[in-house]
Design an enzyme around this catalytic site. Structure first.
Site, mmCIF file in Angstrom:
data_model
loop_
_atom_site.group_PDB
_atom_site.id
_atom_site.type_symbol
_atom_site.label_atom_id
_atom_site.label_comp_id
_atom_site.label_asym_id
_atom_site.label_seq_id
_atom_site.Cartn_x
_atom_site.Cartn_y
_atom_site.Cartn_z
ATOM 1 N N ARG A 67 41.614 99.935 -65.254
ATOM 2 C CA ARG A 67 42.277 98.940 -64.413
ATOM 3 C C ARG A 67 42.172 97.591 -65.114
ATOM 4 O O ARG A 67 41.457 97.439 -66.100
ATOM 5 C CB ARG A 67 41.707 98.882 -62.975
ATOM 6 C CG ARG A 67 40.309 99.307 -62.744
ATOM 7 C CD ARG A 67 39.268 98.393 -63.296
ATOM 8 N NE ARG A 67 39.470 97.032 -62.865
ATOM 9 C CZ ARG A 67 39.085 95.986 -63.545
ATOM 10 N NH1 ARG A 67 38.484 96.131 -64.711
ATOM 11 N NH2 ARG A 67 39.291 94.775 -63.102
ATOM 12 N N GLY A 68 42.902 96.630 -64.602
ATOM 13 C CA GLY A 68 43.065 95.362 -65.300
ATOM 14 C C GLY A 68 44.411 95.379 -66.007
ATOM 15 O O GLY A 68 44.724 96.322 -66.742
ATOM 16 N N ALA A 69 45.212 94.343 -65.782
ATOM 17 C CA ALA A 69 46.600 94.367 -66.256
ATOM 18 C C ALA A 69 46.735 94.639 -67.751
ATOM 19 O O ALA A 69 47.533 95.498 -68.150
ATOM 20 C CB ALA A 69 47.296 93.049 -65.882
ATOM 21 N N ARG A 119 51.104 101.993 -61.099
ATOM 22 C CA ARG A 119 50.598 100.768 -60.490
ATOM 23 C C ARG A 119 51.744 99.760 -60.530
ATOM 24 O O ARG A 119 52.065 99.239 -61.598
ATOM 25 C CB ARG A 119 49.391 100.202 -61.257
ATOM 26 C CG ARG A 119 48.127 101.047 -61.295
ATOM 27 C CD ARG A 119 47.401 101.139 -59.952
ATOM 28 N NE ARG A 119 47.059 99.866 -59.362
ATOM 29 C CZ ARG A 119 45.965 99.156 -59.669
ATOM 30 N NH1 ARG A 119 45.122 99.585 -60.587
ATOM 31 N NH2 ARG A 119 45.704 98.025 -59.040
ATOM 32 N N ASP A 159 47.543 89.707 -62.647
ATOM 33 C CA ASP A 159 48.284 90.942 -62.882
ATOM 34 C C ASP A 159 49.762 90.688 -63.088
ATOM 35 O O ASP A 159 50.458 91.515 -63.669
ATOM 36 C CB ASP A 159 48.068 91.905 -61.716
ATOM 37 C CG ASP A 159 46.674 92.500 -61.737
ATOM 38 O OD1 ASP A 159 46.530 93.645 -62.189
ATOM 39 O OD2 ASP A 159 45.731 91.810 -61.323
ATOM 40 N N ASN A 164 47.122 87.973 -58.286
ATOM 41 C CA ASN A 164 45.838 88.528 -58.730
ATOM 42 C C ASN A 164 45.224 89.317 -57.580
ATOM 43 O O ASN A 164 45.790 89.420 -56.495
ATOM 44 C CB ASN A 164 44.916 87.402 -59.205
ATOM 45 C CG ASN A 164 43.702 87.921 -59.952
ATOM 46 O OD1 ASN A 164 43.821 88.725 -60.865
ATOM 47 N ND2 ASN A 164 42.517 87.469 -59.562
ATOM 48 N N LYS A 165 44.068 89.866 -57.818
ATOM 49 C CA LYS A 165 43.376 90.697 -56.831
ATOM 50 C C LYS A 165 43.302 89.991 -55.473
ATOM 51 O O LYS A 165 43.104 88.784 -55.393
ATOM 52 C CB LYS A 165 41.980 91.030 -57.334
ATOM 53 C CG LYS A 165 41.162 91.922 -56.420
ATOM 54 C CD LYS A 165 41.862 93.245 -56.133
ATOM 55 C CE LYS A 165 42.117 94.043 -57.378
ATOM 56 N NZ LYS A 165 42.814 95.329 -57.095
#
Length: 366
Positions: A53-55, A90, A244, A254-255
């Site tokens: 995970r993480g863009a 995603r 992201d 973002n998150k």
């Protein structure tokens, strides 16, 4: 970055590209395990289930997934189908689309017999470039930290608040928001990090804290709701987050929970920065609230939590009354006027279309 004095990237090619190795982030911080991906379907599952995970890392994994697809069937039809499956794994992180848009046209113009070799070269290039980009981004972010310290000549420590995980685990190496923290610490800067737990998946408490601890950086894990209180009491010098997807006008997605930190930072005069590679900028959109798709993840991520019991065994427990429904939007959008600046590999700009285009003039007509 290092784990047990051994250098790791978060993803790498094995067996001359016939396999892809990733760190299984669903097991951290309790277990450090490597998982091998051998097909595009396995790459899709790794992205969807947040093994990775993480863009930036999602983009790198997508490139490797498309490479694996060429081993299964190098035909146009199959590669287009594999790319579509990767794309929907995603929907919010634009780096995924960026990587596929970079690879697929070149693969489709190559001879079928050459497609694996072409894909392997492109995937490796995307991974290597990500490392360089994030290192350079970290240098620019470190300059931001140094400038902030100049305004606080009596300060003995720089207190940084971050949300979610934007360290090396979210990229191929170095990270985005954590890159200047790693670099500052390595150069002797006295840095302390407030680490948001980042419910519901706790990427801050589990991943960011794990990375900082491994690097020897002082940090304190806090409940997500504690950040505003700390800012009110002048215990936060700067907020820095990843992204992201960022619009060409400077809106930052973002998150979930990032927007609330930006509001608190704005109210208390605390600088709020987003650190991101240019592949995270979506040059096709301007209004983040309207145009960025927000992923909705399973409610069980809210109602349940994973940890270790007294026997050090991984255990999943329910937090809520049985049958209570839960909503789980994975991201939120911070409007540009709450963002002090955007840190990229080409420098730092204000959160505006004009400023971003000064760094990336090639996108003026996008």
């Amino acid at each position: 970055m290092k784990v047990g004095n051994k250098h790791y990237r978060s993803i790498w090619l094995e067996d001359e590209g016939h396999k892809v190795a990733v760190i299984d982030q669903t097991l951290l911080p309790f277990r450090f395990e490597i998982r091998q991906l051998t097909s595009s379907d396995e790459a899709v599952a790794a992205i969807r289930d947040m093994v990775v995970r993480g863009a930036p890392l999602i983009g790198a994994t997508a490139s490797c997934g498309l490479m694996l697809a060429t081993l299964q069937d190098p035909s146009d039809t199959y590669l287009k189908q594999a790319a579509e499956q990767l794309l929907v794994a995603r929907p919010t992180a634009v780096n995924l689309r960026w990587a596929l848009d970079r690879m697929l046209p070149e693969l489709l113009t190559a001879n079928e017999s050459d497609r694996f070799a072409t894909a392997r070269h492109l995937a490796q290039s995307i991974c290597d470039e990500d490392v360089h980009i994030n290192s350079t981004l970290g240098d620019h972010g470190l300059g931001v930290f140094q400038d902030i310290l100049k305004t606080r000549p009596d300060s003995q420590v720089l207190n940084v608040l971050t949300h979610c995980n934007a360290g090396w685990l979210a990229t191929v190496d170095w990270g985005t928001a954590l890159a200047p923290i790693f670099k500052g610490h390595d150069q002797g800067m006295n840095i302390h990090v407030w680490v948001d737990e980042t419910r519901p998946r706790n990427q801050g408490a589990s991943l960011t804290a794990w990375e900082l601890q491994a690097h020897g950086i002082p940090h304190t894990v806090i409940a997500d709701n504690a950040g505003g209180h700390l800012m009110q009491h002048q215990q936060v010098d700067v907020c820095i987050v990843g992204s992201d997807r960022t619009t060409r006008s400077g809106d930052v997605c973002n998150k979930i929970g990032t927007y609330l930190k930006a509001l608190a930072a704005h109210d208390n005069g605390v600088p709020f920065y987003a650190a991101l590679p240019s592949s995270t900028i979506d040059w096709t959109i301007r209004d983040g609230l309207v145009e960025i798709p927000i992923e909705s993840r399973p409610g069980t991520e809210v109602t349940h939590i994973t940890g270790v019991d007294r026997d050090d065994q991984l255990t999943r427990v329910r937090l809520t009354p049985e049958g209570s429904p839960a909503a789980n939007p994975a991201f939120d959008v911070t409007p540009r006027h709450y963002v002090s600046g955007i840190i990229t590999e080409r420098g730092v700009s204000s959160a505006s279309e004009k400023a971003l285009l000064e760094l990336y003039p090639e996108h003026a007509d996008s």
